[in-house]
Design an enzyme around this catalytic site. Structure first.
Site, PDB file in Angstrom:
ATOM      1  N   CYS A   1       0.846  -1.183   0.000  1.00  0.00           N
ATOM      2  CA  CYS A   1       0.000   0.000   0.000  1.00  0.00           C
ATOM      3  C   CYS A   1       0.884   1.237   0.000  1.00  0.00           C
ATOM      4  O   CYS A   1       1.879   1.278   0.724  1.00  0.00           O
ATOM      5  CB  CYS A   1      -0.884  -0.018   1.249  1.00  0.00           C
ATOM      6  SG  CYS A   1      -1.993   1.383   1.366  1.00  0.00           S
ATOM      7  N   LEU A   2       0.512   2.227  -0.794  1.00  0.00           N
ATOM      8  CA  LEU A   2       1.311   3.448  -0.862  1.00  0.00           C
ATOM      9  C   LEU A   2       1.323   4.200   0.475  1.00  0.00           C
ATOM     10  O   LEU A   2       2.198   5.014   0.713  1.00  0.00           O
ATOM     11  CB  LEU A   2       0.817   4.361  -1.982  1.00  0.00           C
ATOM     12  CG  LEU A   2       1.010   3.816  -3.400  1.00  0.00           C
ATOM     13  CD1 LEU A   2       0.431   4.765  -4.437  1.00  0.00           C
ATOM     14  CD2 LEU A   2       2.493   3.562  -3.690  1.00  0.00           C
TER      15      LEU A   2
HETATM   16 NI    NI Z   1      -3.608   0.987  -0.164  1.00  0.00          NI
END
Ligand code: NI
Length: 165
Positions: free
Chosen positions: A91-92
Site C-alpha cells: 500500500c502506498l
Molecule cells: Ni492501499
C-alpha cells in the site's frame, strides 16, 4: 496537473469514511488526473482518494505493465463475489510493507467513470484484489487491519523508524 501528498499509516485521516460522489464536475476530472499522476510517480497500481486526504468515493487503478490502462472507479459496489485468494499486498500509505491478505477471487463490480457513467466489470486475480483493497480505503480500512495486533504494532514501529531516517 499536480502531485498529491499521500498520507502514511497511522495517520488518523486514513480512517475517514468517504462520501458518495453526486456532482460529476470538472473538479472530479482534475482530481482523477492528479491521482493517476501521483499513483504512477509513486509508483503504485492503485490509489484511493482517502489516501490523498479527499474523502469521496473515488479510486484510480492501473495494473498494466505499460501503465496505459487507467481505470477510474467511482461510487463502487460489489454485486457478486466468489472464491477466495490470499496474495501479498502492499500500500502506498505503508511503503515497503507487504503481507498476505485473504480476498474474494472473482468479483462483479458496479461503478461510475469520471463523467458519472455507470459500468459493470467482471474481474479476478490482481485487479479484483486491487479493487477490494482500494474499496477498503474508502471505508477507512487498511490491509494491516487484517493482521494481528502484534504484527500491526511491529509495522507501526518499523514505519516510524523509516520515516525518521
Ligand atoms: Ni492501499
Amino acid at each position: 496537473m499536480a502531485l498529491l501528498n499521500i498520507l502514511n499509516f497511522p495517520d488518523p485521516r486514513l480512517r475517514t469514511k468517504a462520501k458518495q460522489v453526486t456532482d460529476f464536475n470538472k473538479k472530479i476530472c482534475e482530481l482523477t488526473d492528479n491521482m493517476f499522476l501521483t499513483m504512477y510517480a509513486a509508483p503504485g497500481i492503485g490509489l484511493a482518494a482517502t489516501q490523498v486526504n479527499v474523502h469521496q468515493r473515488i479510486i484510480t487503478i492501473d495494473i498494466s505493465e505499460e501503465k496505459n490502462q487507467p481505470l477510474v472507479v467511482i461510487n463502487p459496489t460489489i454485486l457478486e463475489k466468489e472464491g477466495e485468494q490470499a496474495t501479498d499486498e502492499g500500500c502506498l500509505s505503508l511503503p515497503g510493507i507487504y503481507e498476505p491478505v485473504k480476498r474474494y477471487d472473482k468479483i462483479r463490480l458496479k461503478a461510475q467513470d469520471k463523467h458519472g457513467k455507470f459500468y459493470e466489470l467482471d474481474t479476478e486475480g490482481l485487479l479484483s484484489v486491487c479493487i477490494q483493497h482500494e474499496m477498503d480505503h474508502l471505508e477507512g480500512k487498511l490491509f494491516v487491519d487484517y493482521l494481528s495486533e502484534m504484527k500491526r504494532n511491529r509495522i507501526r514501529k518499523k514505519l516510524a523508524k523509516a520515516l525518521k531516517a
